[in-house]
Enzyme design. Sequence first.
Site, PDB file in Angstrom:
ATOM      1  N   GLU A  56      20.189  -3.998  -2.433  1.00  0.00           N
ATOM      2  CA  GLU A  56      19.683  -4.453  -1.138  1.00  0.00           C
ATOM      3  C   GLU A  56      19.439  -5.957  -1.196  1.00  0.00           C
ATOM      4  O   GLU A  56      18.728  -6.504  -0.356  1.00  0.00           O
ATOM      5  CB  GLU A  56      18.434  -3.672  -0.724  1.00  0.00           C
ATOM      6  CG  GLU A  56      17.284  -3.729  -1.697  1.00  0.00           C
ATOM      7  CD  GLU A  56      16.031  -3.088  -1.135  1.00  0.00           C
ATOM      8  OE1 GLU A  56      15.653  -3.434  -0.001  1.00  0.00           O
ATOM      9  OE2 GLU A  56      15.435  -2.244  -1.826  1.00  0.00           O
TER      10      GLU A  56
ATOM     11  N   CYS B 122      15.833   0.844  -1.515  1.00  0.00           N
ATOM     12  CA  CYS B 122      15.795   1.162  -2.953  1.00  0.00           C
ATOM     13  C   CYS B 122      16.471   2.492  -3.270  1.00  0.00           C
ATOM     14  O   CYS B 122      16.577   2.876  -4.437  1.00  0.00           O
ATOM     15  CB  CYS B 122      14.350   1.204  -3.437  1.00  0.00           C
ATOM     16  SG  CYS B 122      13.459  -0.319  -3.094  1.00  0.00           S
TER      17      CYS B 122
ATOM     18  N   HIS C 187      10.527   6.429  -8.106  1.00  0.00           N
ATOM     19  CA  HIS C 187      10.789   5.044  -7.726  1.00  0.00           C
ATOM     20  C   HIS C 187       9.505   4.255  -7.970  1.00  0.00           C
ATOM     21  O   HIS C 187       8.416   4.699  -7.628  1.00  0.00           O
ATOM     22  CB  HIS C 187      11.199   4.990  -6.246  1.00  0.00           C
ATOM     23  CG  HIS C 187      11.222   3.596  -5.716  1.00  0.00           C
ATOM     24  ND1 HIS C 187      11.873   2.581  -6.368  1.00  0.00           N
ATOM     25  CD2 HIS C 187      10.654   3.030  -4.616  1.00  0.00           C
ATOM     26  CE1 HIS C 187      11.707   1.452  -5.688  1.00  0.00           C
ATOM     27  NE2 HIS C 187      10.977   1.707  -4.628  1.00  0.00           N
TER      28      HIS C 187
HETATM   29  N1  COA Z   1      -9.620  -4.578 -10.670  1.00  0.00           N
HETATM   30  C1  COA Z   1      -8.950  -3.401 -10.597  1.00  0.00           C
HETATM   31  N2  COA Z   1      -8.331  -2.937  -9.456  1.00  0.00           N
HETATM   32  C2  COA Z   1      -8.423  -3.726  -8.360  1.00  0.00           C
HETATM   33  C3  COA Z   1      -9.118  -4.969  -8.359  1.00  0.00           C
HETATM   34  C4  COA Z   1      -9.729  -5.380  -9.586  1.00  0.00           C
HETATM   35  N3  COA Z   1     -10.377  -6.563  -9.697  1.00  0.00           N
HETATM   36  N4  COA Z   1      -9.017  -5.483  -7.141  1.00  0.00           N
HETATM   37  C5  COA Z   1      -8.304  -4.617  -6.363  1.00  0.00           C
HETATM   38  N5  COA Z   1      -7.946  -3.556  -7.120  1.00  0.00           N
HETATM   39  C6  COA Z   1      -7.131  -2.402  -6.724  1.00  0.00           C
HETATM   40  C7  COA Z   1      -7.444  -1.863  -5.336  1.00  0.00           C
HETATM   41  O1  COA Z   1      -8.580  -1.021  -5.358  1.00  0.00           O
HETATM   42  C8  COA Z   1      -6.151  -1.120  -5.017  1.00  0.00           C
HETATM   43  O2  COA Z   1      -6.122   0.121  -5.716  1.00  0.00           O
HETATM   44  P1  COA Z   1      -5.998   1.514  -4.904  1.00  0.00           P
HETATM   45  O3  COA Z   1      -4.765   1.378  -4.036  1.00  0.00           O
HETATM   46  O4  COA Z   1      -5.822   2.527  -5.983  1.00  0.00           O
HETATM   47  O5  COA Z   1      -7.234   1.635  -4.113  1.00  0.00           O
HETATM   48  C9  COA Z   1      -5.087  -1.976  -5.693  1.00  0.00           C
HETATM   49  O6  COA Z   1      -5.781  -2.837  -6.605  1.00  0.00           O
HETATM   50  C10 COA Z   1      -4.306  -2.850  -4.716  1.00  0.00           C
HETATM   51  O7  COA Z   1      -5.220  -3.547  -3.950  1.00  0.00           O
HETATM   52  P2  COA Z   1      -4.973  -3.786  -2.396  1.00  0.00           P
HETATM   53  O8  COA Z   1      -6.111  -4.593  -1.862  1.00  0.00           O
HETATM   54  O9  COA Z   1      -4.650  -2.519  -1.722  1.00  0.00           O
HETATM   55  O10 COA Z   1      -3.660  -4.700  -2.510  1.00  0.00           O
HETATM   56  P3  COA Z   1      -2.935  -5.531  -1.419  1.00  0.00           P
HETATM   57  O11 COA Z   1      -3.460  -5.294  -0.052  1.00  0.00           O
HETATM   58  O12 COA Z   1      -2.973  -6.938  -1.904  1.00  0.00           O
HETATM   59  O13 COA Z   1      -1.416  -4.978  -1.439  1.00  0.00           O
HETATM   60  C11 COA Z   1       0.548  -3.673  -1.764  1.00  0.00           C
HETATM   61  C12 COA Z   1      -0.878  -4.006  -2.291  1.00  0.00           C
HETATM   62  C13 COA Z   1       1.212  -2.720  -2.729  1.00  0.00           C
HETATM   63  C14 COA Z   1       0.437  -3.030  -0.389  1.00  0.00           C
HETATM   64  C15 COA Z   1       1.354  -4.995  -1.678  1.00  0.00           C
HETATM   65  O14 COA Z   1       1.511  -5.551  -2.958  1.00  0.00           O
HETATM   66  C16 COA Z   1       2.717  -4.827  -1.049  1.00  0.00           C
HETATM   67  O15 COA Z   1       2.867  -4.851   0.174  1.00  0.00           O
HETATM   68  N6  COA Z   1       3.799  -4.670  -1.884  1.00  0.00           N
HETATM   69  C17 COA Z   1       5.158  -4.533  -1.378  1.00  0.00           C
HETATM   70  C18 COA Z   1       5.431  -3.176  -0.745  1.00  0.00           C
HETATM   71  C19 COA Z   1       5.607  -2.072  -1.690  1.00  0.00           C
HETATM   72  O16 COA Z   1       5.846  -2.280  -2.857  1.00  0.00           O
HETATM   73  N7  COA Z   1       5.528  -0.868  -1.148  1.00  0.00           N
HETATM   74  C20 COA Z   1       5.678   0.341  -1.930  1.00  0.00           C
HETATM   75  C21 COA Z   1       6.477   1.427  -1.271  1.00  0.00           C
HETATM   76  S1  COA Z   1       8.205   1.138  -1.352  1.00  0.00           S
END
Ligand code: COA
Length: 399
Positions: A82, A114, A236
């Site tokens: 992709e 993916c 994945h």
């Molecule tokens: N220590 C440990 N864990 C911590 C932390 C710390 N200091 N601070 C935050 N976290 C944890 C959160 O609790 C959360 O865990 P949980 O989901 O089990 O509750 C995790 O870290 C992620 O934090 P969050 O605030 O949700 O992250 P984010 O809003 O910055 O974004 C994604 C996370 C994955 C949504 C983002 O990286 C993204 O959009 N990625 C691309 C899309 C993707 O990969 N999608 C997957 C499906 S294909």
Amino acid sequence: MQLGIDDLSFATADQYLDLADLAPSHGVEPAKYYVGLGQERMSVAAPDEDVVTLAAAAAQPIIADLDDAGRAAIRTVLLATESGIDQSKSAGVYVHRLLGLHAACRVVELKQACYSGTSALQMALALVTRNPEQKVLVICSDVARYDVGSSGEPTQGAGAVAMLISANPRLVQIEPLSGLHTTDVMDFWRPNYRTTAVVDGRLSLRAYTESLSGAWADLQAQGGPSFTDIDTFCYHQPFTKMAVKAHQHLTKVVGAPRDPEVLDAQIGDSLRYNKQIGNSYTASMYIGLISLLDHATEDLAGNRIGFFSYGSGSVGEFFTGLVVPGYRDHLRTAEHRRRVDERRRVDHDEYLRIVAPANPVDGGEHPIPVTSRSPFRLAAISGHQRVYVRSDEAAEAVA
Ligand code: COA
């Protein structure tokens, strides 16, 4: 007749960023990435690396081990990506030339986020069913890119997996039943005019688990194996915590025990390389498979692996495979570990310099400096053409 994966090899970019070096720019602790996302490092593709160079580097060891008859038996190359580099020409055609494959071969590129590597695998199995003498080279290759400063940024990465699909495979026999799930959802996409993906992160997590439920229900409706008939699972992995969440979700759906030690035994080894490489889109589940085979301390012969392949947008497929006795004699573990361990670390400033430049669009002569130590390089973009070379020919090509 048994059909499946006869050989497996992966490549990743030659440089990486430790996510502890990214955390300050987002104002968070490294633990958010290390623990919260389950990611420690991400591979960063240099300007002279892309899906073509990664794909060729992944497949090269497989091709090098074949004699001329073995190479001639490869009558199809399916390249799933992709991160395409052209709207018309398949990236696989460049790879076909770099690998020195026979002209008597069909080559095509497949796309569905993916997921498309799994569709390539299924198509390859169908082709080999028609003619068990032929082999199909399936390559999944991607460079995962999100905007600098966005929440997706720590979930970048780069990698490619090459799989040789044949009758009487030496590694994993793929079983015939699949559970399927397609639904139109805007969780992640990349319009033609963008070099980075657009993502609704929260929705993508929900869409992934809903797709898993749907594909699993379909597998059961098709008469597929039950949860307890499956020994280990490969998901994945956009980030490894997603696979953990997915597996927890599936255990909840089927009502299986959720003891953390049991869950870790079922998926832990499949996460090891991805924690270091980051997201590699189409390749990520198959790097998970290689990780499982390379790291399992016990012999997995006869084990059934459950695979869940997900591509945003969205298509999901749950299928299973049986590990073939004697598979350990055909793994490329040392080469895989070397490719992960010998990458060079870049700091945050260097990473920003690497991802900043846009591809030239003026049709002029644009030599690309040698940065990576990959066996294949993008040496120039010249007259709107991408010039790929084996690294030992690079100086000559751009002279
Ligand atoms: N220590 C440990 N864990 C911590 C932390 C710390 N200091 N601070 C935050 N976290 C944890 C959160 O609790 C959360 O865990 P949980 O989901 O089990 O509750 C995790 O870290 C992620 O934090 P969050 O605030 O949700 O992250 P984010 O809003 O910055 O974004 C994604 C996370 C994955 C949504 C983002 O990286 C993204 O959009 N990625 C691309 C899309 C993707 O990969 N999608 C997957 C499906 S294909």
